[in-house]
Design a protein around this motif. Structure first.
Motif, short mmCIF file in Angstrom:
data_model
loop_
_atom_site.label_atom_id
_atom_site.label_comp_id
_atom_site.label_asym_id
_atom_site.label_seq_id
_atom_site.Cartn_x
_atom_site.Cartn_y
_atom_site.Cartn_z
N ARG A 91 10.25 -26.89 -44.25
CA ARG A 91 10.24 -27.29 -42.84
C ARG A 91 11.55 -27.98 -42.53
N THR A 92 12.21 -27.53 -41.45
CA THR A 92 13.50 -28.09 -41.05
C THR A 92 13.40 -28.58 -39.61
N ILE A 93 13.88 -29.79 -39.35
CA ILE A 93 13.96 -30.34 -38.01
C ILE A 93 15.41 -30.24 -37.56
N SER A 99 -2.17 -24.57 -41.89
CA SER A 99 -1.46 -24.82 -43.14
C SER A 99 -0.30 -25.78 -42.96
N ILE A 100 0.44 -25.63 -41.85
CA ILE A 100 1.60 -26.50 -41.61
C ILE A 100 1.15 -27.95 -41.42
N GLN A 101 0.07 -28.14 -40.66
CA GLN A 101 -0.42 -29.49 -40.42
C GLN A 101 -0.97 -30.12 -41.69
N THR A 102 -1.59 -29.31 -42.54
CA THR A 102 -2.11 -29.83 -43.81
C THR A 102 -0.98 -30.16 -44.77
N THR A 103 0.03 -29.29 -44.85
CA THR A 103 1.13 -29.47 -45.81
C THR A 103 2.06 -30.60 -45.42
N TYR A 104 2.43 -30.66 -44.13
CA TYR A 104 3.43 -31.63 -43.70
C TYR A 104 2.87 -32.77 -42.83
N GLY A 105 1.58 -32.71 -42.52
CA GLY A 105 0.99 -33.74 -41.68
C GLY A 105 1.67 -33.82 -40.32
N HIS A 106 1.99 -32.64 -39.78
CA HIS A 106 2.79 -32.60 -38.56
C HIS A 106 2.20 -31.57 -37.60
N THR A 107 2.25 -31.88 -36.31
CA THR A 107 1.66 -31.01 -35.29
C THR A 107 2.38 -29.68 -35.19
N TRP A 108 1.61 -28.62 -35.05
CA TRP A 108 2.16 -27.28 -34.80
C TRP A 108 1.16 -26.53 -33.93
N SER A 109 1.66 -25.86 -32.90
CA SER A 109 0.77 -25.05 -32.07
C SER A 109 1.53 -23.87 -31.52
N ALA A 159 19.08 -30.75 -25.06
CA ALA A 159 19.07 -29.98 -26.31
C ALA A 159 17.85 -30.47 -27.07
N PRO A 160 16.76 -29.71 -27.07
CA PRO A 160 15.47 -30.23 -27.56
C PRO A 160 15.37 -30.32 -29.08
N ALA A 161 14.49 -31.20 -29.51
CA ALA A 161 14.15 -31.27 -30.93
C ALA A 161 13.31 -30.04 -31.29
N MET A 162 13.68 -29.38 -32.37
CA MET A 162 13.00 -28.16 -32.79
C MET A 162 12.57 -28.29 -34.25
N GLN A 163 11.60 -27.48 -34.64
CA GLN A 163 11.21 -27.40 -36.04
C GLN A 163 11.11 -25.94 -36.46
N ARG A 164 11.53 -25.69 -37.68
CA ARG A 164 11.49 -24.33 -38.23
C ARG A 164 10.78 -24.39 -39.57
N VAL A 165 9.80 -23.52 -39.75
CA VAL A 165 9.04 -23.47 -41.00
C VAL A 165 9.11 -22.06 -41.58
N SER A 166 9.50 -21.97 -42.84
CA SER A 166 9.49 -20.69 -43.54
C SER A 166 8.42 -20.74 -44.62
N GLY A 167 7.88 -19.60 -44.95
CA GLY A 167 6.83 -19.57 -45.96
C GLY A 167 6.33 -18.16 -46.22
N TYR A 202 9.07 -26.00 -30.62
CA TYR A 202 9.43 -27.34 -30.20
C TYR A 202 8.84 -28.36 -31.16
N ASP A 203 9.51 -29.49 -31.32
CA ASP A 203 8.96 -30.58 -32.12
C ASP A 203 8.83 -31.81 -31.22
N SER A 204 7.76 -31.86 -30.47
CA SER A 204 7.56 -32.95 -29.51
C SER A 204 7.31 -34.29 -30.20
N ASP A 205 7.03 -34.29 -31.50
CA ASP A 205 6.81 -35.53 -32.24
C ASP A 205 8.11 -36.14 -32.77
N GLU A 206 9.21 -35.43 -32.64
CA GLU A 206 10.48 -35.89 -33.24
C GLU A 206 11.58 -35.94 -32.19
#
Length: 240
Positions: A58-60, A112-122, A146-154, A179-183
């Motif tokens: 996961r990359t922010i 899976s993303i929320q369980t693995t990283y404890g972070h919101t994803w929708s 310039a918004p905060a973003m998150q990228r997850v590979s898997g 989008y990463d509204s938490d960051e």
């Protein structure tokens, strides 16, 4: 020592065979079809009976800047504008699938993303930002975010009730962006202003006086922190 050498030879032979099978498999099935089969039947594959996503990294990061809201024209006196702007974004998947399929897959991804990283994803999220800035007289101004973003590979592990081209289990490797509204500390909010040209001053403000000579100004209200990552990249693509 001879036994060890024989063991290495056996492993090498297995890897070579797996590589050949992998190449043959890719001629039959593509990543899009594999992911689609998680939510509906696909010709040649049918419908998977079980799919699970294994996040690897996961990359922010800070996304590209773009204008939000309307452009402000200050005629005669400076203008202070305050606005609340909301931006929406739908999940992006590096593997192209139909919109309806993607929405269904996102439920698997997000769990899976929320369980693995404890972070919101929708599948679809929005970001609301309060912006307050001043535009000098006879100037034009607008805000950019310039918004905060998150990228997850898997890896999506896809199981079928019967063998498909010799395998019960197949893998797809999507990279997801959202989008990463938490960051919000990774977002940048800026105000850009410039003096009106003489023609703009006349048409917008009904004023034919000499245009001011002040230069373009760029004011950063909030500067993003450097991006960060957690997890590791996948280095292999095994199938059984």
């Amino acid at each position: 020592m001879a036994a060890a050498v024989s063991g290495l030879a056996l492993v090498g032979g297995l890897l070579a065979t797996a590589g050949t099978a992998h190449a043959a498999d890719d001629n039959w099935y593509d990543q899009s079809a594999l992911l689609t089969s998680c939510t509906q039947s696909v010709s040649g594959l049918g419908k998977a009976d079980r799919c699970r996503f294994e996040p690897a990294q996961r990359t922010i990061f800070t996304g590209p800047a773009r204008q939000v809201g309307t452009t402000v024209h200050a005629c005669g006196t400076k203008v202070t504008f305050g606005r609340q702007t909301t931006e929406s974004r739908t999940e992006e998947n590096s593997i192209s699938v139909a919109v309806g399929v993607e929405a269904g897959l996102s439920k698997i991804f997000s769990a899976s993303i929320q369980t693995t990283y404890g972070h919101t994803w929708s599948y679809s999220t929005s970001e609301t930002t309060e912006i307050s800035a001043e535009v000098p007289e006879y100037s034009i101004g607008f805000a950019t975010i310039a918004p905060a973003m998150q990228r997850v590979s898997g890896r999506m592990v896809i199981n079928y009730p019967k063998r498909r081209h010799g395998h019960y289990e197949w893998y797809a490797y999507p990279t997801l962006t959202q989008y990463d509204s938490d960051e919000m500390q990774y977002s940048t909010v800026s105000i850009q202003t410039r003096s009106m040209a003489a023609s703009e001053r006349k048409s917008m403000c009904n004023n034919s006086g000499a245009a001011p000579t002040s230069s373009t100004a760029h004011t950063t209200i909030h500067l993003a922190q450097p991006g960060t990552s957690q997890g590791t990249s996948l280095s292999s693509k095994p199938r059984n």
